[in-house]
Write a protein that holds these residues in place. Structure first.
Motif, mmCIF file in Angstrom:
data_model
loop_
_atom_site.group_PDB
_atom_site.id
_atom_site.type_symbol
_atom_site.label_atom_id
_atom_site.label_comp_id
_atom_site.label_asym_id
_atom_site.label_seq_id
_atom_site.Cartn_x
_atom_site.Cartn_y
_atom_site.Cartn_z
ATOM 1 N N GLY A 210 0.826 -1.193 0.000
ATOM 2 C CA GLY A 210 0.000 0.000 0.000
ATOM 3 C C GLY A 210 0.864 1.247 0.000
ATOM 4 O O GLY A 210 2.063 1.209 0.224
ATOM 5 N N GLY A 211 0.219 2.369 -0.260
ATOM 6 C CA GLY A 211 0.949 3.619 -0.271
ATOM 7 C C GLY A 211 1.386 4.023 1.124
ATOM 8 O O GLY A 211 0.780 3.644 2.126
ATOM 9 N N MET A 212 2.447 4.808 1.173
ATOM 10 C CA MET A 212 2.942 5.303 2.448
ATOM 11 C C MET A 212 2.137 6.536 2.836
ATOM 12 O O MET A 212 2.112 7.525 2.110
ATOM 13 N N THR A 213 1.467 6.447 3.972
ATOM 14 C CA THR A 213 0.672 7.556 4.474
ATOM 15 C C THR A 213 1.144 7.912 5.872
ATOM 16 O O THR A 213 1.939 7.180 6.492
ATOM 17 N N LEU A 214 0.649 9.032 6.358
ATOM 18 C CA LEU A 214 1.000 9.423 7.719
ATOM 19 C C LEU A 214 0.542 8.371 8.719
ATOM 20 O O LEU A 214 1.235 8.086 9.707
ATOM 21 N N GLY A 215 -0.605 7.759 8.442
ATOM 22 C CA GLY A 215 -1.111 6.732 9.342
ATOM 23 C C GLY A 215 -0.209 5.514 9.402
ATOM 24 O O GLY A 215 0.057 4.980 10.482
ATOM 25 N N THR A 216 0.277 5.045 8.234
ATOM 26 C CA THR A 216 1.152 3.874 8.235
ATOM 27 C C THR A 216 2.493 4.193 8.877
ATOM 28 O O THR A 216 3.102 3.341 9.520
ATOM 29 N N LEU A 217 2.987 5.421 8.705
ATOM 30 C CA LEU A 217 4.261 5.798 9.306
ATOM 31 C C LEU A 217 4.168 5.832 10.827
ATOM 32 O O LEU A 217 5.130 5.490 11.526
ATOM 33 N N LEU A 218 3.027 6.244 11.334
ATOM 34 C CA LEU A 218 2.871 6.439 12.776
ATOM 35 C C LEU A 218 2.323 5.205 13.484
ATOM 36 O O LEU A 218 2.110 5.241 14.695
ATOM 37 N N GLU A 219 2.088 4.130 12.737
ATOM 38 C CA GLU A 219 1.449 2.965 13.345
ATOM 39 C C GLU A 219 2.301 2.344 14.443
ATOM 40 O O GLU A 219 1.788 1.837 15.443
ATOM 41 N N GLY A 220 3.612 2.380 14.283
ATOM 42 C CA GLY A 220 4.472 1.868 15.344
ATOM 43 C C GLY A 220 4.336 2.675 16.624
ATOM 44 O O GLY A 220 4.291 2.122 17.732
ATOM 45 N N LEU A 221 4.248 3.995 16.488
ATOM 46 C CA LEU A 221 4.038 4.844 17.661
ATOM 47 C C LEU A 221 2.699 4.555 18.315
ATOM 48 O O LEU A 221 2.590 4.524 19.551
ATOM 49 N N VAL A 222 1.656 4.340 17.493
ATOM 50 C CA VAL A 222 0.336 4.032 18.030
ATOM 51 C C VAL A 222 0.376 2.722 18.808
ATOM 52 O O VAL A 222 -0.209 2.600 19.900
ATOM 53 N N PHE A 223 1.069 1.744 18.268
ATOM 54 C CA PHE A 223 1.187 0.452 18.950
ATOM 55 C C PHE A 223 1.854 0.610 20.313
ATOM 56 O O PHE A 223 1.369 0.094 21.323
ATOM 57 N N ILE A 224 2.978 1.332 20.346
ATOM 58 C CA ILE A 224 3.702 1.497 21.605
ATOM 59 C C ILE A 224 2.879 2.292 22.607
ATOM 60 O O ILE A 224 2.846 1.972 23.805
ATOM 61 N N ARG A 225 2.179 3.316 22.135
ATOM 62 C CA ARG A 225 1.354 4.118 23.029
ATOM 63 C C ARG A 225 0.246 3.280 23.663
ATOM 64 O O ARG A 225 -0.171 3.520 24.798
ATOM 65 N N GLY A 226 -0.229 2.260 22.941
ATOM 66 C CA GLY A 226 -1.280 1.403 23.478
ATOM 67 C C GLY A 226 -0.786 0.381 24.477
ATOM 68 O O GLY A 226 -1.591 -0.315 25.089
ATOM 69 N N HIS A 227 0.520 0.242 24.624
ATOM 70 C CA HIS A 227 1.108 -0.688 25.592
ATOM 71 C C HIS A 227 1.900 0.126 26.607
ATOM 72 O O HIS A 227 3.067 0.451 26.376
ATOM 73 N N LYS A 228 1.281 0.441 27.734
ATOM 74 C CA LYS A 228 1.902 1.345 28.699
ATOM 75 C C LYS A 228 3.188 0.783 29.288
ATOM 76 O O LYS A 228 4.119 1.528 29.583
ATOM 77 N N VAL A 229 3.259 -0.519 29.458
ATOM 78 C CA VAL A 229 4.473 -1.117 29.999
ATOM 79 C C VAL A 229 5.625 -0.955 29.017
ATOM 80 O O VAL A 229 6.747 -0.618 29.392
ATOM 81 N N VAL A 230 5.346 -1.173 27.718
ATOM 82 C CA VAL A 230 6.378 -1.000 26.699
ATOM 83 C C VAL A 230 6.775 0.471 26.601
ATOM 84 O O VAL A 230 7.963 0.810 26.547
ATOM 85 N N LEU A 231 5.798 1.354 26.600
ATOM 86 C CA LEU A 231 6.076 2.788 26.539
ATOM 87 C C LEU A 231 6.922 3.230 27.721
ATOM 88 O O LEU A 231 7.897 3.974 27.564
ATOM 89 N N GLY A 232 6.588 2.769 28.902
ATOM 90 C CA GLY A 232 7.352 3.158 30.082
ATOM 91 C C GLY A 232 8.773 2.646 30.050
ATOM 92 O O GLY A 232 9.709 3.363 30.424
ATOM 93 N N SER A 233 8.970 1.406 29.577
ATOM 94 C CA SER A 233 10.316 0.826 29.594
ATOM 95 C C SER A 233 11.243 1.507 28.604
ATOM 96 O O SER A 233 12.380 1.834 28.931
ATOM 97 N N ILE A 234 10.763 1.770 27.372
ATOM 98 C CA ILE A 234 11.673 2.379 26.396
ATOM 99 C C ILE A 234 11.866 3.864 26.670
ATOM 100 O O ILE A 234 12.929 4.415 26.381
ATOM 101 N N SER A 235 10.852 4.532 27.232
ATOM 102 C CA SER A 235 11.051 5.940 27.571
ATOM 103 C C SER A 235 11.963 6.088 28.780
ATOM 104 O O SER A 235 12.718 7.068 28.885
ATOM 105 N N LEU A 236 11.942 5.135 29.690
ATOM 106 C CA LEU A 236 12.884 5.140 30.807
ATOM 107 C C LEU A 236 14.315 5.041 30.297
ATOM 108 O O LEU A 236 15.194 5.800 30.710
ATOM 109 N N ASP A 237 14.534 4.128 29.359
ATOM 110 C CA ASP A 237 15.863 3.993 28.766
ATOM 111 C C ASP A 237 16.254 5.272 28.028
ATOM 112 O O ASP A 237 17.407 5.726 28.115
ATOM 113 N N LEU A 238 15.298 5.868 27.318
ATOM 114 C CA LEU A 238 15.562 7.079 26.567
ATOM 115 C C LEU A 238 16.107 8.182 27.463
ATOM 116 O O LEU A 238 17.195 8.726 27.220
ATOM 117 N N PHE A 239 15.397 8.504 28.522
ATOM 118 C CA PHE A 239 15.787 9.637 29.347
ATOM 119 C C PHE A 239 16.967 9.308 30.256
ATOM 120 O O PHE A 239 17.783 10.184 30.554
#
Length: 447
Positions: A210-239
């Protein structure tokens, strides 16, 4: 007269020996050669820039030059990895890196390269890595049977850590013969990696392009945002790493504080990887079976404390020991974060999620180097290191309050997620629910 059923011959089980899977062996060679090249490059470029400028700001700009391509290209790279032939993407990236380094080495030998050209080469290499890393992470599960994948991941990770140990040492030793030597060696390693990747053969899964759209580009971010444990762990490492990373300042410590030269710099850069490798051996024998969240926060706090000790040390051997502990603690955090991300991601979007994860890692590493350089210009190398280590400890304390579910995680997921939580259809579960027999992304203790 009834016919006698013909007995069915069971399908042969796939070999569990990794050496029986040539695609993985070639992948392993490619990944190790690429990692070795990048580590040699890190020593050579850091020492070369500091030798030309004597400036902490200039060292910080090296990290920024690596980070900017990652920032702008990671989401595009993740989409490409889920649509196009992953093997070809990696091959092109490694080939471009080899040519870039060969030209840089030739230009230095002829006296035709200045600081701007070095930064330009670093930007190009950062662009190559922006495509290479998430694509390789998404490619590996396609090269071995599912039951062999955990062993393949473990062997690949251990080999990467060994390259991280050998690369800085080889780069520091080679720099004694001139900056062109480690750069040419890194170019040769990238060329080897590209040739190995070109020889990989694997079966492509059918992909709807399919074509590359803003939605397909951001789907990984949407996935991570929906998993709070994953979001917390990688953002902890980030900061935590963003504040506590002292990698960019190692040339200053080696030259002005510890007085150990380029060879000592190579040893300093290798010390965290030695700690990480030995911790990998420990974790292989004593897995993280319970209180995963508590152990992750403890590891991050230990990372910050080791950073403070290293920054205050004037002894080369104490500094090596502090960096050893730093690497061991960081490995615990990496194992937990990687397990959560890999086991929570459906294969169809593995490239996009890997791209977001790479962006977080790159932000904490490359942008952290830029932050360290700027802080060192204001506070000095010792002051910047101490402030960063203390900041890392404070981040760990803050994240315990912001992500209490992360602190309560008791065990790792048992198997990869089957579906995207945001893409359910009639008959499927909603986010937060599971099918019978399907494991939630992370088991969290109640109370």
């Amino acid at each position: 007269m009834p016919q006698t059923p013909v007995p069915q011959t069971p399908a042969p089980r796939p070999s569990e020996r990794l050496r029986d899977h040539p695609a993985f062996l070639l992948f392993w060679i490619s990944r190790v050669a690429s990692a070795l090249a990048f580590q040699m490059l890190g020593v050579a470029v850091g020492w070369l820039v500091y030798a030309l400028t004597g400036s902490a700001v200039a060292l910080g700009l090296v990290g920024l030059a690596q980070f900017l391509p990652l920032l702008f290209l990671s989401l595009i790279a993740g989409h490409a990895a889920d649509v196009f032939d992953r093997r070809r993407i990696v091959f092109i990236g490694q080939s471009v890196a080899a040519v870039t380094l060969a030209l840089l080495a030739l230009g230095l030998a002829e006296g035709m390269v200045g600081l701007a050209a070095i930064y330009g080469a670093v930007v190009m290499l950062g662009a190559c890595r922006a495509f290479e890393h998430p694509t390789m992470a998404a490619l590996l599960p396609r090269l071995v049977p599912g039951e062999v994948l955990p062993r393949a991941l473990a062997v690949s990770s251990s080999a990467m850590q060994m390259a991280t140990i050998a690369g800085p040492a080889v780069g520091g030793f080679a720099y004694a013969f001139g900056a062109t030597v480690p750069l040419a060696g890194a170019a040769l390693c990238y060329a080897t990696a590209a040739l190995a990747m070109m020889a990989v053969r694997h079966t492509h899964a059918p992909v709807q392009r399919g074509g590359m759209t803003l939605g397909t580009l951001l789907e990984g971010l949407v996935f991570i945002r929906g998993h709070k444990v994953v979001l917390g762990s990688i953002s902890l490492d980030l900061f935590a790493v963003l504040l506590g990373g002292v990698t960019a300042l190692l040339p200053i410590f080696a030259s002005d504080i510890l007085h150990v030269g380029a060879e000592g710099l190579g040893a300093l850069r290798a010390a965290p990887a030695v700690g990480a490798v030995l911790m990998s051996v420990v974790l292989a024998r004593v897995p993280l079976s319970h209180k995963v969240g508590h152990k992750m926060f403890a590891a991050v706090a230990m990372f910050g404390l080791a950073t403070v000790v290293f920054s205050l040390s004037s002894s080369f051997f104490l500094s090596l020991g502090a960096l050893f502990v730093l690497g061991a603690a960081d490995n615990v955090s990496v194992v937990i974060r990687s397990s959560l991300v890999q086991l929570s991601t459906p294969d169809a979007m593995r490239g996009r999620v890997s791209a977001v994860n790479s962006l977080f890692i790159g932000t904490s590493n490359q942008l952290g180097e830029f932050e360290s350089g700027m802080a060192a210009a204001l506070l000095g190398a010792v002051g910047a290191g101490v402030a960063g280590g203390v900041g890392t400890i404070l981040v760990a304390v803050l994240w315990m309050r912001l992500f209490p579910d992360l602190l309560k995680v008791d065990r790792m997921p048992a198997r990869p997620a089957r579906t995207h939580p945001a893409q359910t259809s009639p008959g499927q579960t909603h986010p937060g629910q599971t099918h019978p027999g399907q494991t939630h992304p992370a088991r969290v203790k109640s109370g």
